[in-house]
Design an enzyme around this catalytic site. Structure first.
Site, PDB file in Angstrom:
ATOM      1  N   ARG A  60       0.850  -1.200   0.000  1.00 21.71           N
ATOM      2  CA  ARG A  60       0.000   0.000   0.000  1.00 21.71           C
ATOM      3  C   ARG A  60       0.886   1.251   0.000  1.00 21.71           C
ATOM      4  O   ARG A  60       0.628   2.215  -0.694  1.00 21.71           O
ATOM      5  CB  ARG A  60      -0.942   0.020   1.215  1.00 21.71           C
ATOM      6  N   ASP A  86      -5.633  19.072 -14.897  1.00 16.82           N
ATOM      7  CA  ASP A  86      -6.025  17.730 -15.338  1.00 16.82           C
ATOM      8  C   ASP A  86      -5.599  17.607 -16.800  1.00 16.82           C
ATOM      9  O   ASP A  86      -6.174  18.243 -17.679  1.00 16.82           O
ATOM     10  CB  ASP A  86      -7.539  17.556 -15.175  1.00 16.82           C
TER      11      ASP A  86
HETATM   12  C1  LIG Z   1     -11.957   9.971 -17.021  1.00 19.73           C
HETATM   13  C2  LIG Z   1     -11.544  11.273 -16.450  1.00 19.73           C
HETATM   14  C3  LIG Z   1     -11.400  11.460 -15.069  1.00 19.73           C
HETATM   15  C4  LIG Z   1     -11.728  10.368 -14.064  1.00 19.73           C
HETATM   16  O1  LIG Z   1     -10.908   9.263 -14.229  1.00 19.73           O
HETATM   17  P1  LIG Z   1     -11.334   7.764 -13.811  1.00 19.73           P
HETATM   18  O2  LIG Z   1     -10.103   6.986 -14.115  1.00 19.73           O
HETATM   19  O3  LIG Z   1     -12.516   7.392 -14.626  1.00 19.73           O
HETATM   20  O4  LIG Z   1     -11.649   7.813 -12.354  1.00 19.73           O
HETATM   21  C5  LIG Z   1     -10.962  12.687 -14.615  1.00 19.73           C
HETATM   22  N1  LIG Z   1     -10.709  13.705 -15.479  1.00 19.73           N
HETATM   23  C6  LIG Z   1     -10.860  13.558 -16.809  1.00 19.73           C
HETATM   24  C7  LIG Z   1     -10.572  14.711 -17.706  1.00 19.73           C
HETATM   25  C8  LIG Z   1     -11.289  12.350 -17.338  1.00 19.73           C
HETATM   26  O5  LIG Z   1     -11.448  12.222 -18.664  1.00 19.73           O
END
Ligand SMILES: *Cc1c(COP(=O)(O)O)cnc(C)c1O
Length: 406
Positions: free
Chosen positions: A66, A190
């Site tokens: 972990r 992101d």
């Molecule tokens: C898919 C996605 C997420 C979330 O990711 P998961 O792996 O599905 O939890 C977050 N931000 C963006 C831009 C995404 O496309």
């Protein structure tokens, strides 16, 4: 430091010799030949939950999976290297990555996020805010006045998503990062939609980069995973501490698969982008199509900005059908090479109707305000042959023109 322990010897640290090599070379060669136990070319998959202490008084490099796992560590280092960060923490999903970043905040801290951020992110921020953990303000980052007003409230975190989903709006990374930092906020980006092949936010002032590795980094739609990269070792350490504390670190097998995917990231993304560019040109000329959203088109409002801060325009686009929702539904059912499914970034092409699928949970009025029309289709391009994809698309759209005329 103590003498290297046995577990440290089984996998060498990521070779600093990789410095100076092209990103594609570094992605492909991450951890190759690093196994000291049996000289395996491909880094072994360490599934073991725990590791032997040679000396009960000395904690080995790896003691419990972990906390730290040799397979996951190679993936983390490879992602951090591609993003130009000091390190990364690999977690169990993209949402776990977003939530891990929230652990850096204190009670009542304010987060500023885009009004059109990923739906799961919006749900998470709203849920945390509703419980009284934090405050969340959702704004349009292209609206300078709204940004200044939000920054005047003293946020501790500014979360950027560029390009946005599903309209591919572009946010100015340099301008927003500079303002956010001047206001005392950490900047997280992101970067899921472009991957470090096409955009490296740390170079433009971000402190943190978030990935859903489910998408381009793994790229084969067979793992759900996430990662957070930080520009600074102290931040990496805080994130790693929280990931271990809350137990959100990624599974070793997922890390092993994702590392395999990462080796072909550059090849995949270039091929996928080429397919998207060709399709954008086709769609822009097609009579069934009212509007195309793709930053690579000169007609896109974010075209110049994307050209400045990205190394390419990406492999996701959306377009609106003149025939509205019914035409979009018909088109989706007629496509043979694009599966109707959520998610993006895999080797297989996907089509999605945001109105009825990914964004269906948002109230209708908000969807319309956000520009998500009922006839909007989002495409994620895979690595299939461009000629085949374009023929499939043209065939489905020609039917949409006919059905509109009928
Ligand atoms: C898919 C996605 C997420 C979330 O990711 P998961 O792996 O599905 O939890 C977050 N931000 C963006 C831009 C995404 O496309």
């Amino acid at each position: 430091m103590s003498q290297p322990t046995k577990s440290e010897e089984t996998t060498a640290p990521i070779e600093t010799a990789s410095r100076g090599l092209a990103p594609q070379t570094r992605a492909t060669s991450a951890g190759i030949g690093a196994d000291r136990a049996h000289r395996a070319v491909i880094p072994p998959l360490y599934l073991s939950a725990n590791y032997v202490y040679d000396d009960p008084g000395v904690k080995p490099a790896y003691d419990y999976s972990r906390t730290k796992n040799p397979t996951r560590a190679i993936l983390a280092d490879a992602i951090a290297d591609l993003e130009g960060g000091a390190g990364a923490v690999v977690v169990s999903s993209g949402m776990a990555a977003v939530d891990l970043v929230l652990q850096l905040l204190k009670a009542d801290d304010l987060i500023v996020a885009p009004h059109d951020c990923y739906g799961g992110t919006r749900r998470l921020l709203n849920a945390r805010a509703a419980r009284g953990d934090i405050y969340a303000a959702f704004i349009d980052f292209t609206d300078a006045e709204a940004l200044d007003t939000a920054l005047a409230r003293g946020p501790k975190l500014v979360l950027i998503e560029t390009p946005s989903n599903p309209l591919l709006r572009i946010t100015d990374l340099v301008a927003v990062s500079r303002k956010a930092k001047a206001a005392g906020a950490l900047v997280a980006v992101d970067n899921t939609f472009l991957s470090p092949v096409l955009q490296r936010p740390i170079e433009y002032g971000a402190d943190l980069v978030i990935h859903s590795t489910t998408k381009y980094l793994n790229g084969h739609s067979d793992v759900v995973g996430g990662a957070v990269v930080a520009n600074d070792a102290a931040l990496v350490e805080r994130l790693a501490w929280w990931a271990n504390c809350t137990g959100v670190t990624g599974a070793p097998f997922d890390a092993w698969l994702s590392l395999r995917g990462l080796r072909t990231l550059h090849l995949r993304v270039r091929e996928q982008e080429q397919n998207a560019r060709l399709a954008a040109d086709l769609l822009e000329k097609h009579p069934a199509v009212a509007r195309v959203h793709y930053p690579g088109l000169a007609s896109h409002p974010g075209h110049a900005l994307a050209a400045r801060q990205q190394d390419g325009f990406g492999a996701i686009l959306s377009f609106e059908l003149a025939g509205g929702h019914a035409a979009a539904q018909t088109t989706l059912t007629r496509l043979k090479l694009f599966s109707a499914a959520a998610s993006v970034g895999g080797v297989e092409s996907l089509a999605c109707l945001p109105w009825a699928m990914t964004h269906a949970g948002i109230p209708e009025k908000e969807r319309l305000e956000a520009g998500i029309a009922p006839g909007l289709i989002r495409l994620s391009f895979g690595i299939e042959d461009a000629g085949d994809l374009l023929a499939d698309l043209a065939g489905a759209l020609d039917a949409a023109v006919i059905s509109k005329a009928a």
